[in-house]
Design a protein around this motif. Sequence first.
Motif, PDB file in Angstrom:
ATOM      1  N   TYR A 255       0.837  -1.200   0.000  1.00 13.56           N
ATOM      2  CA  TYR A 255       0.000   0.000   0.000  1.00 13.56           C
ATOM      3  C   TYR A 255       0.876   1.257   0.000  1.00 13.56           C
ATOM      4  N   ARG A 256       1.843   1.306   0.901  1.00 11.96           N
ATOM      5  CA  ARG A 256       2.743   2.470   0.974  1.00 11.96           C
ATOM      6  C   ARG A 256       3.564   2.610  -0.303  1.00 11.96           C
TER       7      ARG A 256
ATOM      8  N   LYS B 130       2.870   1.525  -3.362  1.00 14.41           N
ATOM      9  CA  LYS B 130       2.050   1.962  -4.504  1.00 14.41           C
ATOM     10  C   LYS B 130       1.760   3.457  -4.422  1.00 14.41           C
ATOM     11  N   ASP B 131       1.478   3.961  -3.220  1.00 17.19           N
ATOM     12  CA  ASP B 131       1.230   5.395  -3.060  1.00 17.19           C
ATOM     13  C   ASP B 131       2.459   6.212  -3.451  1.00 17.19           C
ATOM     14  N   LYS B 132       3.615   5.779  -3.007  1.00 21.71           N
ATOM     15  CA  LYS B 132       4.861   6.487  -3.316  1.00 21.71           C
ATOM     16  C   LYS B 132       5.140   6.447  -4.817  1.00 21.71           C
TER      17      LYS B 132
ATOM     18  N   ARG C 245       2.967   5.948  -7.260  1.00 24.09           N
ATOM     19  CA  ARG C 245       1.949   6.735  -7.956  1.00 24.09           C
ATOM     20  C   ARG C 245       2.322   8.217  -7.934  1.00 24.09           C
TER      21      ARG C 245
END
Length: 190
Positions: free
Chosen positions: A168-169, A171-173, A175
């Motif tokens: 999750y972390r 993918k956010d970074k 993105r």
Amino acid sequence: MGDRELLFLLEQNPEKGIHMLMNLYGGAILTICRNFLYDCSEHDVEEAVADTYIHFWKNRDRFVLDERHSIRSYLYAIARNAARDKRRKQRRQDFFSLDEVALDLPSDQNVELEYEQKKNQEIVHECLKKMREPDRSVFLYRFFYGFPIREIAEILQLPSKKIENILYRGKDKLRAELLKGGISCEDQNR
């Protein structure tokens, strides 16, 4: 279809067995080869994929199915090695003769799309290089090799929830980096 059934099918009906193998694992093998050969031509990627199946076929008698080894892991290892071999061969080629260079000039739209794809691939690979462990391994296992979260947790001996949080972390970074178009990924903070 289980590994034992697939091995039996390969033995009894090789053509059908290979087709089943390609249906089950072809997407992941293509992804592995593309990720190792991210800056190479599609032809090179396709050759690495073909080399994977050829190597598997020639060495199928050496494969031993047990609780630690599966056809999937065996094929993925072959794919990684085939892609690495392709990359090594390319590095040895210092220059090309004029006859070897394709002079197909793509349209402006294709050039822009290809440039954007290469740029995004560079961003992804640069971010991966800068990730700390186990984050890098989790990301590679999940998105490059297609492993399910449960198997990644077993391999890295981490709880599944931690694997989910890392993904999750990450993918956010990633993105955020893709949206800004930069290659300044910093190590992920815990």
